[in-house]
Design a protein around this motif. Structure first.
Motif: not given
Length: 541
Positions: A325-331, A377-384
């Motif tokens: 997830s990120n700020h550009d795509v649906m959670r 590496s892994a990225y998390l989007y705030q709130g997930e």
């Protein structure tokens, strides 16, 4: 044990969208002091670094991705001293800080573009951007047929008759990266923030800086957020060979600084082998794996994208960078609540078919456990980490994404994944700030997802993430390798070191191997120890 200069190879990096993370002053807009105050919660969660979306001075026509000054902080978010304090507090907690860099375009309010408008055609001021004469006898037609990713033409005419290129909003004129002055300016910007202590840069639209020199006509869609076609030459505005020379220069700059500073590419490029060119040893360190993000929730699709991603990056000696997830795509807690195979990356409105919320969260938790067990590496989007879904019923009058307005309201837009996140169930704005104000409306269901409803609660999504991040570190999963295991047809399993990771995509339960000791499960197992549908388990044999 990796040394400090290789921290990024297995890091878990948490994306903060500043306007929606934490509001310190009650104006309804998140800010840098708010972020600083919440950093201890991110340390407790177990992430290694924080990536901040843009906080620079901006008219905010595209939520800060229209930058008016690359060396400052927008007054809505604070000032440079607040940025310095945030960096210092993060470092004191052992967290790295990555900031967004937006080099494809500036804001139309940037002093360079204002100087370009005040200068004649052919001037040095205009040469920093892509100005061209129009077509037709009076130049009234755009220079070519390119379209904006937000809808409509990618060209805007100025009063003296010339046109300028904007692959995004009309307020985001594209820079000309063939101009040495542009290149020198961004090297200076890199040094400005590196000298302030940032640990790296996430580079927005990294595949878009260089355009084909002839600006040849292109009548295909200019979509960026769905990826480029995997076969054939890239469109003339994306993934041109010249971008790699830019990043080799930037790599030499960041390598001058101690502590392992990094460059991260937002590059919607296919296939995986072409994306891997951005992370060759003398270019960037990481590139988001959007092919993985968009892979259908089926075992064959998941296995195929994991294999191809790892092979392509191994070929250039780079880690694979996983993201859901990120700020550009649906959670992904919402995206996975639709029938498998439906391509839904972008917004959902109140009149659209709605997802199965419970199914989406169940699959999202399973997908996250699978992702966090993969090497790299892994990225998390705030709130997930709270299990937040998309705000799919937001009234359209509240939406602010320029993609919605420029598309003639045919695109819902990205606002649904950008809603301010909940911290306290019974506080104003669910603890986002000290007042009831939030720049986008928060749904009433936010209370059940609030952090204070989840901390210390066994089985909560927050506690699942926290346990997974701790176990990932303990077992060195980010630095491991995977070995596929035989499973029933509708399951997927691999070994990473001593950890077995099994995901059940099928309708019936799947047994674990005899003697397996469960470390983590995204949902409780059956009473006989079977792995239920849409569940991922980590176990040690």
């Amino acid at each position: 044990m990796l040394n400090q200069h290789q921290w990024w190879r297995d890091a878990v990096i948490y994306q903060v969208y500043p306007r929606s993370f934490a509001d310190s002053d009650g104006d309804g807009m998140g800010d840098l002091p708010g972020i600083t105050g919440r950093l201890p919660r991110l340390k407790e969660l177990g992430v290694d670094a924080v990536w901040l979306s843009p906080f620079y001075p901006s008219p905010q026509n595209d939520a800060g991705y229209d930058v008016a000054d690359y060396r400052g902080v927008d007054a809505r978010f604070g000032d440079l001293s607040d940025a310095d304090k945030l960096i210092g507090e993060a470092h004191a907690l052992g967290l790295k800080v990555i900031v967004d860099l937006v080099p494809n375009h500036t804001s139309s309010e940037h002093e360079w573009f204002q100087a370009a408008l005040a200068s004649p055609p052919g001037s040095p001021e205009r040469a920093r951007y892509i100005f061209r004469a129009g077509r037709g006898p009076d130049g009234a037609l755009p220079p070519n047929a390119w379209t904006s990713t937000f809808g409509g033409s990618a060209w805007e005419r100025v009063p003296d008759g010339q046109w300028y290129l904007h692959l995004f909003d009309v307020s985001q004129p594209d820079l000309d990266w063939g101009n040495p002055e542009v290149r020198a300016e961004f090297v200076s910007i890199l040094r400005f923030w590196l000298d302030r202590g940032v640990d790296g840069f996430r580079v927005d639209v990294a595949h878009g800086l260089v355009k084909e020199e002839s600006l040849s006509d292109w009548e295909g869609p200019s979509t960026i957020l769905g990826g480029l076609e995997p076969v054939g030459p890239p469109p003339p505005m994306w993934d041109q060979e010249g971008v790699h020379e830019i990043y080799r220069e930037w790599r030499r700059v960041v390598d001058e600084y101690e502590g392992g500073r990094i460059l991260v590419a937002e590059a919607w490029v296919q296939p995986a082998e072409r994306l891997a060119r951005y992370v060759r040893p003398d270019e960037m360190h990481q590139a988001f794996n959007f092919l993985y993000l968009s892979a259908p929730w089926r075992p064959a699709d998941q296995r195929a994208v994991i294999n191809r991603s790892l092979a392509a990056n191994d070929e250039v000696g780079a880690p694979t960078t996983w993201v859901l997830s990120n700020h550009d795509v649906m959670r992904h807690a919402t995206r996975l609540g639709f029938p498998v195979g439906e391509a839904r990356l972008h917004g959902i409105g109140p009149d659209d078919p709605q997802p199965d919320t419970a199914l989406g969260l169940r699959r999202a938790r399973a997908a996250t456990l699978q992702m966090l067990a993969l090497p790299g590496s892994a990225y998390l989007y705030q709130g997930e980490e709270l299990g937040l879904p998309e705000h799919t019923t937001m009234p359209h009058e509240h939406r602010q994404d320029p993609a919605r307005t420029r598309s003639g309201h045919t695109v819902v837009g990205r606002d649904g994944c950008r809603v301010p996140i909940p911290w306290e169930a019974d506080a104003p704005s669910y603890g986002f700030g000290p007042s009831d104000h939030s720049w986008l409306p928060q749904p009433a269901v936010w209370a059940e997802y609030a952090l204070d409803r989840q901390q210390g609660v066994p089985g909560s999504t927050w506690e699942l993430y926290r346990a997974a991040l701790a176990a990932r570190k303990e077992h060195g999963l980010g630095r491991g390798t995977i070995e596929w295991q035989q499973t029933p047809e509708k399951a997927l399993a691999f070994r990473n070191g001593e950890v077995l990771v099994l995901t059940n995509f099928g309708a019936g339960p799947v047994p674990l191997p005899a003697g397996a000791t469960v470390l983590l499960a995204s949902e409780p197992l059956d009473t006989d120890g079977g792995v239920p549908t849409d569940v991922t388990v980590w176990a040690v044999l």
